[in-house]
Design an enzyme around this catalytic site. Structure first.
Site, PDB file in Angstrom:
ATOM      1  N   ASP A   1      11.679  65.612 111.685  1.00 58.56           N
ATOM      2  CA  ASP A   1      11.055  66.496 112.672  1.00 58.56           C
ATOM      3  C   ASP A   1      10.024  67.444 112.072  1.00 58.56           C
ATOM      4  OD1 ASP A   1      13.071  67.819 111.350  1.00 58.56           O
ATOM      5  OD2 ASP A   1      14.090  68.554 113.123  1.00 58.56           O
TER       6      ASP A   1
ATOM      7  N   LYS B   1      24.831  67.930 111.279  1.00 62.24           N
ATOM      8  CA  LYS B   1      24.828  68.308 112.708  1.00 62.24           C
ATOM      9  C   LYS B   1      25.878  67.594 113.551  1.00 62.24           C
ATOM     10  CE  LYS B   1      20.041  67.909 112.398  1.00 62.24           C
ATOM     11  NZ  LYS B   1      18.649  67.927 112.844  1.00 62.24           N
TER      12      LYS B   1
END
Length: 454
Positions: free
Chosen positions: A195, A159
């Site tokens: 997450d 990312k």
């Protein structure tokens, strides 16, 4: 307009490569299942593509957790700090979002952790807990090799991050060191998780059937509850039956397992990405890439003379200019209405688009997002079938699932076709999973240690 030629049939034909047949999906399921078994196996794990890391989380919340907890959620270009006060049947939560400047995302690890520690201290000051000693759950949404509940080695950045000196080290220690360098706040890091785990934990607090956590946002990943005896890499005495497994399924396909369904658009995205050859499944599913997949298809069809009368625009041919949120907006228009589509095309400098062009653009968006939903569904069906529980709730978070108008429905329909007969499932939107989940993991860890000392 009189002579406008309708190219939609030819565009539909060109888009067929973006459609996955039932047969292809079942083949994908066979391959993913095999890769998950490899990730869990002691001898096959080191060379496995889908890592299936052990999270060291064996207890889900039981609703008896009480007290004040901090959570830190680092998963992208910004991070959140939260304080949660768990009481009986309800909780108060306050949070604040902090940006991570570009120079920190690509600078040193020390600078990154110092920045986070500073924000943590400021947050504690603002919430009048600067003097208190608090437990913290740390959600860190990058590929981690967990070595314990509070020890996670960064496998690689994703990312857009590339902080030096962090890959191969324990990120909890990195944060602890930064807190110690400040010397002003007292924080016990009770757990590190990613997450998906946070999403599962936060849904399980409300719904005890929740056994799968899924993210379909900037990235894509899933975790699930596995029988401890099948987790061959778990060293810690098989006292309890269950273990949460972080699959890291975004990497599925890195060995070519998905090449039989990948398109020229997928290959182009991969070649131009910061991590070529890695996270292949994620690049077909996640919000970081869906808009770009659509743009590449639209650019191709324009060059072929099938779209916009063959006249593109600077933005249409510019990498990254078609945002994933455009896909959701365009698909939110009612049938026959192209209001949002027109606005998006105007933003891209394509105000010469005809209604036939807009119908084509919408079709391309639908193909790209439907394929993503079907790939995710195949993965979830693999986990549901593997677990074999009569009823499982899937806790889901992430911008794509949350904001795309049809993703939920597409998943419900496809999973129902792919799970073994008699197995039932529910999809549950996680309200703010990764933050609250981190605090809950810390709370459960504290609940455990309190029971030990009691």
């Amino acid at each position: 307009m009189g002579m406008a030629i309708n190219n939609l049939p030819q565009i539909r034909e060109e888009c067929e490569i973006l459609q996955l047949s039932e047969k292809q999906l079942r083949e994908i399921m066979v391959r993913l299942h095999r890769d998950i078994e490899k990730g869990l196996g002691k001898d096959t794990h080191p060379s496995s593509i889908v890592k299936c890391w052990i999270t060291y989380i064996q207890d889900l919340p039981n609703g008896k957790e009480r007290g004040k907890f901090l959570a830190l959620d680092l998963g992208g270009t910004n991070f959140r700090v939260l304080i949660i006060n768990l009481r009986e049947n309800h909780f108060d939560m306050q949070s604040k979002i902090y940006a991570i400047p570009q120079h920190i995302m690509t600078g040193t690890g020390i600078a990154l952790f110092d920045h986070i520690a500073e924000c943590l201290a400021n947050f504690m000051m603002e919430h009048n807990v600067y003097e208190e000693r608090l437990a913290l759950g740390f959600t860190f949404s990058f590929p981690l090799k967990q070595v314990g509940l509070t020890k996670g080695i960064l496998e690689r950045w994703t990312k857009g991050f590339s902080c030096s000196g962090v890959v191969g080290t324990d990120v909890v220690q990195g944060l602890k060191d930064a807190i110690a360098r400040r010397g002003d706040v007292q924080i016990d890091i009770c757990a590190i998780l990613n997450d998906t785990t946070g999403t599962l934990m936060s849904c399980a607090w409300k719904n005890h059937n929740c056994k799968i956590g899924l993210i379909v946002g900037t990235g894509s990943n899933a975790c699930y509850v596995e029988k401890a005896e099948l987790c061959e890499n778990f060293e810690g005495g098989q006292s309890r039956a269950d273990m949460l497994i972080n699959t890291e399924w975004g990497a599925f396909g890195d060995d070519g397992a998905l090449d039989f369904v990948r398109t020229e658009f997928d290959r182009e995205i991969d070649v131009n990405s910061v991590n070529p050859g890695k996270q292949i499944q994620e690049k077909m599913i996640s919000g970081m890439y869906l808009g770009e997949l659509v743009r590449l298809a639209l650019a191709k069809f324009t060059r072929m003379g099938l779209l916009f009368g063959g006249r593109g625009s600077d933005l249409l041919f510019q990498r990254g200019s078609f945002y994933t949120k455009y896909v959701s907006e365009i698909e939110s228009d009612k049938a026959g209405d192209y209001t949002s589509c027109m606005e998006v095309l105007e933003e891209l400098g394509l105000d010469h688009a005809t209604e036939a062009d807009m119908a084509a653009v919408r079709h391309v968006c639908e193909c790209v997002s439907r394929r993503a939903a079907h790939l995710v569904s195949a993965g979830i069906a693999v986990l549901i079938n593997k677990m074999g529980e009569p009823r499982v709730t899937v806790g889901i978070d992430g911008s794509v699932y949350r904001f795309h108008p049809h993703f939920h429905t597409l998943m419900c329909e496809k999973i129902a076709k792919l799970v073994q007969p008699g197995l039932q499932f529910d999809l549950m939107l996680s309200e703010d999973g990764s933050g609250r989940g981190a605090a809950l993991v810390a709370a459960v860890a504290c609940r455990e240690s309190q029971q030990q000392f009691a």
